[in-house]
Scaffold this active site. Structure first.
Site, PDB file in Angstrom:
ATOM      1  N   TYR A   1      32.128   0.786  16.339  1.00 21.75           N
ATOM      2  CA  TYR A   1      31.744   1.473  17.583  1.00 21.75           C
ATOM      3  C   TYR A   1      32.586   2.741  17.750  1.00 21.75           C
ATOM      4  O   TYR A   1      32.062   3.830  17.990  1.00 21.75           O
ATOM      5  CB  TYR A   1      31.965   0.505  18.739  1.00 21.75           C
ATOM      6  CG  TYR A   1      31.827   1.055  20.132  1.00 21.75           C
ATOM      7  CD1 TYR A   1      30.588   1.416  20.639  1.00 21.75           C
ATOM      8  CD2 TYR A   1      32.952   1.166  20.965  1.00 21.75           C
ATOM      9  CE1 TYR A   1      30.464   1.884  21.949  1.00 21.75           C
ATOM     10  CE2 TYR A   1      32.832   1.627  22.263  1.00 21.75           C
ATOM     11  CZ  TYR A   1      31.595   1.985  22.754  1.00 21.75           C
ATOM     12  OH  TYR A   1      31.483   2.442  24.046  1.00 21.75           O
TER      13      TYR A   1
ATOM     14  N   ASP B   1      12.506   4.324  22.105  1.00 16.90           N
ATOM     15  CA  ASP B   1      13.622   3.970  21.235  1.00 16.90           C
ATOM     16  C   ASP B   1      14.209   5.251  20.627  1.00 16.90           C
ATOM     17  O   ASP B   1      13.499   6.003  19.944  1.00 16.90           O
ATOM     18  CB  ASP B   1      13.074   3.041  20.135  1.00 16.90           C
ATOM     19  CG  ASP B   1      14.163   2.500  19.244  1.00 16.90           C
ATOM     20  OD1 ASP B   1      15.220   3.142  19.130  1.00 16.90           O
ATOM     21  OD2 ASP B   1      13.937   1.437  18.645  1.00 16.90           O
TER      22      ASP B   1
ATOM     23  N   GLY C   1      19.430   5.430  27.250  1.00 13.86           N
ATOM     24  CA  GLY C   1      20.159   4.236  27.694  1.00 13.86           C
ATOM     25  C   GLY C   1      20.013   4.134  29.209  1.00 13.86           C
ATOM     26  O   GLY C   1      20.889   3.635  29.913  1.00 13.86           O
ATOM     27  N   GLY C   2      18.867   4.624  29.683  1.00 11.15           N
ATOM     28  CA  GLY C   2      18.645   4.831  31.115  1.00 11.15           C
ATOM     29  C   GLY C   2      18.531   3.559  31.929  1.00 11.15           C
ATOM     30  O   GLY C   2      18.539   3.624  33.160  1.00 11.15           O
TER      31      GLY C   2
ATOM     32  N   LYS D   1      31.624   6.758  17.809  1.00  9.72           N
ATOM     33  CA  LYS D   1      31.981   7.620  18.948  1.00  9.72           C
ATOM     34  C   LYS D   1      32.718   8.869  18.451  1.00  9.72           C
ATOM     35  O   LYS D   1      32.421   9.985  18.870  1.00  9.72           O
ATOM     36  CB  LYS D   1      32.845   6.856  19.958  1.00  9.72           C
ATOM     37  CG  LYS D   1      32.089   5.807  20.761  1.00  9.72           C
ATOM     38  CD  LYS D   1      31.050   6.420  21.667  1.00  9.72           C
ATOM     39  CE  LYS D   1      30.380   5.424  22.586  1.00  9.72           C
ATOM     40  NZ  LYS D   1      29.213   5.967  23.309  1.00  9.72           N
TER      41      LYS D   1
ATOM     42  N   GLY E   1      20.767   1.162  31.545  1.00 13.62           N
ATOM     43  CA  GLY E   1      22.100   0.549  31.469  1.00 13.62           C
ATOM     44  C   GLY E   1      22.942   0.800  32.716  1.00 13.62           C
ATOM     45  O   GLY E   1      22.548   1.524  33.652  1.00 13.62           O
TER      46      GLY E   1
ATOM     47  N   LEU F   1      25.885   2.501  33.467  1.00 12.09           N
ATOM     48  CA  LEU F   1      26.329   3.803  33.968  1.00 12.09           C
ATOM     49  C   LEU F   1      25.154   4.708  34.308  1.00 12.09           C
ATOM     50  O   LEU F   1      25.206   5.468  35.285  1.00 12.09           O
ATOM     51  CB  LEU F   1      27.265   4.468  32.949  1.00 12.09           C
ATOM     52  CG  LEU F   1      28.543   3.666  32.659  1.00 12.09           C
ATOM     53  CD1 LEU F   1      29.433   4.401  31.668  1.00 12.09           C
ATOM     54  CD2 LEU F   1      29.320   3.392  33.950  1.00 12.09           C
TER      55      LEU F   1
HETATM   56  N1  LIG Z   1      31.090   0.627  30.173  1.00 12.79           N
HETATM   57  C1  LIG Z   1      32.201   1.002  29.550  1.00 12.79           C
HETATM   58  O1  LIG Z   1      33.272   0.378  29.701  1.00 12.79           O
HETATM   59  C2  LIG Z   1      32.181   2.212  28.637  1.00 12.79           C
HETATM   60  C3  LIG Z   1      33.389   2.739  28.171  1.00 12.79           C
HETATM   61  C4  LIG Z   1      33.358   3.834  27.308  1.00 12.79           C
HETATM   62  C5  LIG Z   1      32.152   4.387  26.942  1.00 12.79           C
HETATM   63  N2  LIG Z   1      30.989   3.874  27.405  1.00 12.79           N
HETATM   64  C6  LIG Z   1      29.730   4.468  26.946  1.00 12.79           C
HETATM   65  O2  LIG Z   1      28.905   4.810  28.061  1.00 12.79           O
HETATM   66  C7  LIG Z   1      27.528   4.639  27.698  1.00 12.79           C
HETATM   67  C8  LIG Z   1      26.842   3.759  28.717  1.00 12.79           C
HETATM   68  O3  LIG Z   1      27.544   2.514  28.782  1.00 12.79           O
HETATM   69  P1  LIG Z   1      27.040   1.324  29.699  1.00 12.79           P
HETATM   70  O4  LIG Z   1      28.229   0.560  30.114  1.00 12.79           O
HETATM   71  O5  LIG Z   1      26.098   1.841  30.714  1.00 12.79           O
HETATM   72  O6  LIG Z   1      26.274   0.460  28.594  1.00 12.79           O
HETATM   73  P2  LIG Z   1      24.942  -0.385  28.705  1.00 12.79           P
HETATM   74  O7  LIG Z   1      24.931  -1.323  27.553  1.00 12.79           O
HETATM   75  O8  LIG Z   1      24.784  -0.924  30.087  1.00 12.79           O
HETATM   76  O9  LIG Z   1      23.805   0.720  28.471  1.00 12.79           O
HETATM   77  C9  LIG Z   1      23.384   1.104  27.186  1.00 12.79           C
HETATM   78  C10 LIG Z   1      21.870   1.125  27.211  1.00 12.79           C
HETATM   79  O10 LIG Z   1      21.387   1.599  25.930  1.00 12.79           O
HETATM   80  C11 LIG Z   1      20.132   0.980  25.738  1.00 12.79           C
HETATM   81  N3  LIG Z   1      19.694   1.067  24.342  1.00 12.79           N
HETATM   82  C12 LIG Z   1      20.097   0.290  23.296  1.00 12.79           C
HETATM   83  N4  LIG Z   1      19.420   0.631  22.181  1.00 12.79           N
HETATM   84  C13 LIG Z   1      18.589   1.658  22.530  1.00 12.79           C
HETATM   85  C14 LIG Z   1      17.654   2.453  21.803  1.00 12.79           C
HETATM   86  N5  LIG Z   1      17.448   2.263  20.496  1.00 12.79           N
HETATM   87  N6  LIG Z   1      16.973   3.404  22.473  1.00 12.79           N
HETATM   88  C15 LIG Z   1      17.164   3.605  23.807  1.00 12.79           C
HETATM   89  N7  LIG Z   1      18.041   2.889  24.530  1.00 12.79           N
HETATM   90  C16 LIG Z   1      18.745   1.928  23.896  1.00 12.79           C
HETATM   91  C17 LIG Z   1      20.389  -0.475  26.168  1.00 12.79           C
HETATM   92  O11 LIG Z   1      19.169  -1.162  26.390  1.00 12.79           O
HETATM   93  C18 LIG Z   1      21.234  -0.265  27.412  1.00 12.79           C
HETATM   94  O12 LIG Z   1      20.433  -0.279  28.579  1.00 12.79           O
HETATM   95  C19 LIG Z   1      27.513   4.069  26.275  1.00 12.79           C
HETATM   96  O13 LIG Z   1      27.313   5.125  25.372  1.00 12.79           O
HETATM   97  C20 LIG Z   1      28.905   3.487  26.117  1.00 12.79           C
HETATM   98  O14 LIG Z   1      29.307   3.479  24.770  1.00 12.79           O
HETATM   99  C21 LIG Z   1      30.968   2.809  28.260  1.00 12.79           C
END
Ligand SMILES: NC(=O)c1ccc[n+]([C@@H]2O[C@H](COP(=O)([O-])OP(=O)(O)OC[C@H]3O[C@@H](n4cnc5c(N)ncnc54)[C@H](O)[C@@H]3O)[C@@H](O)[C@H]2O)c1
Length: 316
Positions: free
Chosen positions: A141, A52, A9-10, A145, A12, A14
């Protein structure tokens, strides 16, 4: 040789922001994601790989090519997408995590970090959520988790994998997924800065647990780098902020005195937000890895407004 951290999810929110403090530790980040490019700037020296998580053979090749010391598993469908496509959510969020945990064992990965969520809780909840609060998530979701938390603890206890996880409150960030119901706090800042107006669809007294992005990145680095012997558990709750939406509107208004911040409650959205935890007991995180939140409501509002005004794109 520089240690390699594989971050799924690199591309994304966070993941991108985590690369900056990790680079300061001399860590080389390999960012894996399905999309073309990251949503935000990343630290110099990171390598971006398209792939993926649901294709197990590709993940095997990735582990062979990079032999990561640490896996940070962020790839996930978020709450709305998971509800809309349960099969895809299970394939990525649950089976994908299982694949990576197996590979982590086979390739002797030192540490596996997983961000769980406040959505791993559901049903009737007390006002203060303890680490051992029973988890009956309401959404797909949250189910995935909670599943990965259990899987990770199994790999830790049975197979000695150093599995570490945080239950993350709603993150307030300029890179938040703006379509998600949970992104209303981030949107309130960004739309007010851009348009001078925002309409809250939650109730004025809605107060789900929040965390500012700088704080959550700090928490992740602290837990990732904590000495293993200090950690008495694998999954931690953390507490940062629990303002009501009304208090939030006032704090935002301080920085945009001419803005219009109104409430038009949508009961569907408000009920969902009000079903999530409000406050966490983070005694264990404070005891084991010295967790302390740095940003209260006023500090977050000041920093977010300043960041939006100066155009500093690295973190927020
Ligand atoms: N942002 C929040 O409020 C929050 C709160 C609690 C937990 N989290 C968790 O933190 C993590 C990161 O969250 P974020 O806000 O950066 O989310 P984000 O959606 O920005 O990042 C997730 C990334 O996963 C990638 N992805 C989707 N399908 C994929 C696949 N098959 N293979 C590889 N990559 C894939 C997406 O393209 C995306 O870039 C997630 O696991 C999320 O559940 C986030």
């Amino acid at each position: 040789m520089q240690p390699v951290y594989l971050i799924t999810g690199g591309a994304g929110n966070l993941a991108c922001q985590l690369t900056f403090p990790l680079a300061e530790f001399g860590i080389r980040c390999v960012l894996l994601d399905v999309v073309e490019e990251p949503v935000a700037p990343v630290a110099a020296g990171c390598e971006y790989v398209r792939g993926d998580v649901t294709i197990a053979e590709d993940m095997e090749t990735l582990f062979r090519d990079y032999e990561p010391r640490v896996v940070v598993h962020f790839a996930s469908l978020l709450s709305a997408a998971s509800e809309a496509n349960r099969a895809a959510a299970w394939a990525l969020n649950a089976t994908g995590a299982f694949t990576l945990l197996e590979l982590a064992l086979a390739h002797r990965v030192e540490r596996f970090f997983f961000p769980s969520s406040l959505a791993a809780y559901g049903g009737r909840l007390p006002d203060l959520i303890a680490d051992d609060q029973v988890q009956w998530p309401d959404g797909m979701y949250g189910v995935t988790k909670a599943t990965v938390e259990r899987l990770g603890v199994y790999y830790a206890r049975r197979h000695g994998l150093d599995f570490r996880s945080l239950r993350v409150p709603i993150v307030v960030s300029r890179y938040a997924h703006l379509g998600a119901a949970s992104s209303y706090v981030s949107r309130a800042f960004m739309e007010t800065a851009r348009n001078g107006a925002f309409v809250f669809q939650v109730r004025p007294d809605s107060q789900p647990a929040l965390i500012y992005t700088r704080d959550v990145i700090n928490a992740m680095v602290m837990l990732l780098e904590a000495p293993a012997e200090k950690l008495q558990q694998h999954v931690y709750n953390i507490q940062a902020l629990s303002p009501t939406a009304k208090e939030l509107a006032v704090a935002i208004g301080v920085h945009y005195p001419d803005a219009s911040l109104e409430f038009q409650t949508d009961n569907g959205i408000a009920d969902l937000i009000d079903s999530w935890p409000r406050r966490f007991d983070d005694t264990a995180a404070r005891r084991d890895w010295s967790w302390r939140s740095t940003y209260d409501l006023e500090a977050m509002a000041a920093d977010f407004a300043a960041t939006l005004a100066t155009g500093d794109e690295k973190i927020a």
